[in-house]
Design an enzyme around this catalytic site. Sequence first.
Site, PDB file in Angstrom:
ATOM      1  CG  ASP A   1      48.638  37.727  40.116  1.00 29.16           C
ATOM      2  OD1 ASP A   1      48.284  36.654  40.436  1.00 29.16           O
ATOM      3  OD2 ASP A   1      47.930  38.722  40.266  1.00 29.16           O
TER       4      ASP A   1
ATOM      5  CD  GLU B   1      44.274  36.338  44.321  1.00 31.80           C
ATOM      6  OE1 GLU B   1      43.449  36.424  45.392  1.00 31.80           O
ATOM      7  OE2 GLU B   1      45.468  37.359  44.440  1.00 31.80           O
TER       8      GLU B   1
END
Length: 417
Positions: free
Chosen positions: A102, A168
Amino acid sequence: MTVINYNKGKERATATASYPTANNYPTDSIEWLTRLIAFDTVSRHSNLALIEDVQAYCEQLGLTVDLTFNDVKNKANLFVTVPAGANADDVNHGLVLSGHTDVVPVDGQDWTSEPFTATIRGDKLYGRGACDMKGFIACALTLLPQAVKLSNAGKLRRPLHLALSFDEEVGCLGAPLILADLKARGITPDYCIVGEPTNMAMVVAHKGIAVYRCRVHGKSAHSSLTKQGVNAISYASRLIGYVDELAEEMSYRSDNDAMFDVPYSTLSVGTIRGGTATNIVPNLCEFTFDYRNLPHMTQDDILVPIQAKVAELNAQMQARAADTGIELLQEESVPAMTDSDSAELQALIAALTGDDTRHKVAYATEGGQFTNSGIPTIICGPGSIEQAHKADEYVALSEMVRCDEFLQKLLNSCASN
């Protein structure tokens, strides 16, 4: 200026004729990074298109891919192992290369070029995620065919694992699912390298982070009749003042660690919201703060005194109105990464890079979750953290070369002659 563009808006990136297609994957890290940037994996979106693309690549190499999903099945982690030797069952121990898929949003940022199209200007490659942290993932994917070749020849002495996580950037939510799955399968890697951007320097420890929300419930009244109300903003300000006092005290502790770029644990109030009008005593005020702790400190080091202060303020508030008080809620928690068990890995990295320097940093990563699971971990990856999350995020092409060379040496260290 060179622009490398993969079409967006499809479930998988589709290349233009000059570049790799789904059945013809990149063979170098720059092409891989180009491909990865084309996937818009901002944390609020799904990452499945990227994960499925990497899964197909790994399966094309003859590898078995394991996926773990979030509750709504719109995001996935990927874990894949190149087994030691030619034995496909030999997947325990070994080394994990870890990265998150991400990226942070680009909303409101003034980009010179399209953020989800890799653009090379001079000696830098620009694009969202270029350094944080698709650059490292690109280098790791480039390495996989070589690892498979060694494995098939019976020359890979220890397994090589690749772990790609989701979310994350919004609290390290994906990595714990990977670690739980490994535990359930009885796989205990020997080491882990998290490829966050460090300019290829070795980071051996980082702080933990905990985020808290305080909700102060007061009682409304007309501002000309303040004694009839309980001012939520006023009591919030008293607690905020106390948080600031604790922050100041922590900066002078005798057990601070000068190796960290910020050598003490920190407390910082980040947001505040309250009140409806100047002539109304406010009945609600909310604020958030974060705590970034040195590895040897715990959340209790700040929670115990803050909870005691909350109890003191609650007593004052409830003496005036019984249904008032302060809630303290934890919203995020990422453990610190310690260097206590990674001496052997540190020595290996130092030997491979020729740089024995150790660094400790204030930001948090998934590394703390790996160390908490008993897997010695260091952080080392291409690019600078100073470029992360900004408009015109970039990674220097020379950093990609350094990472390629580093991972090649790492693979060689796992191979027999």
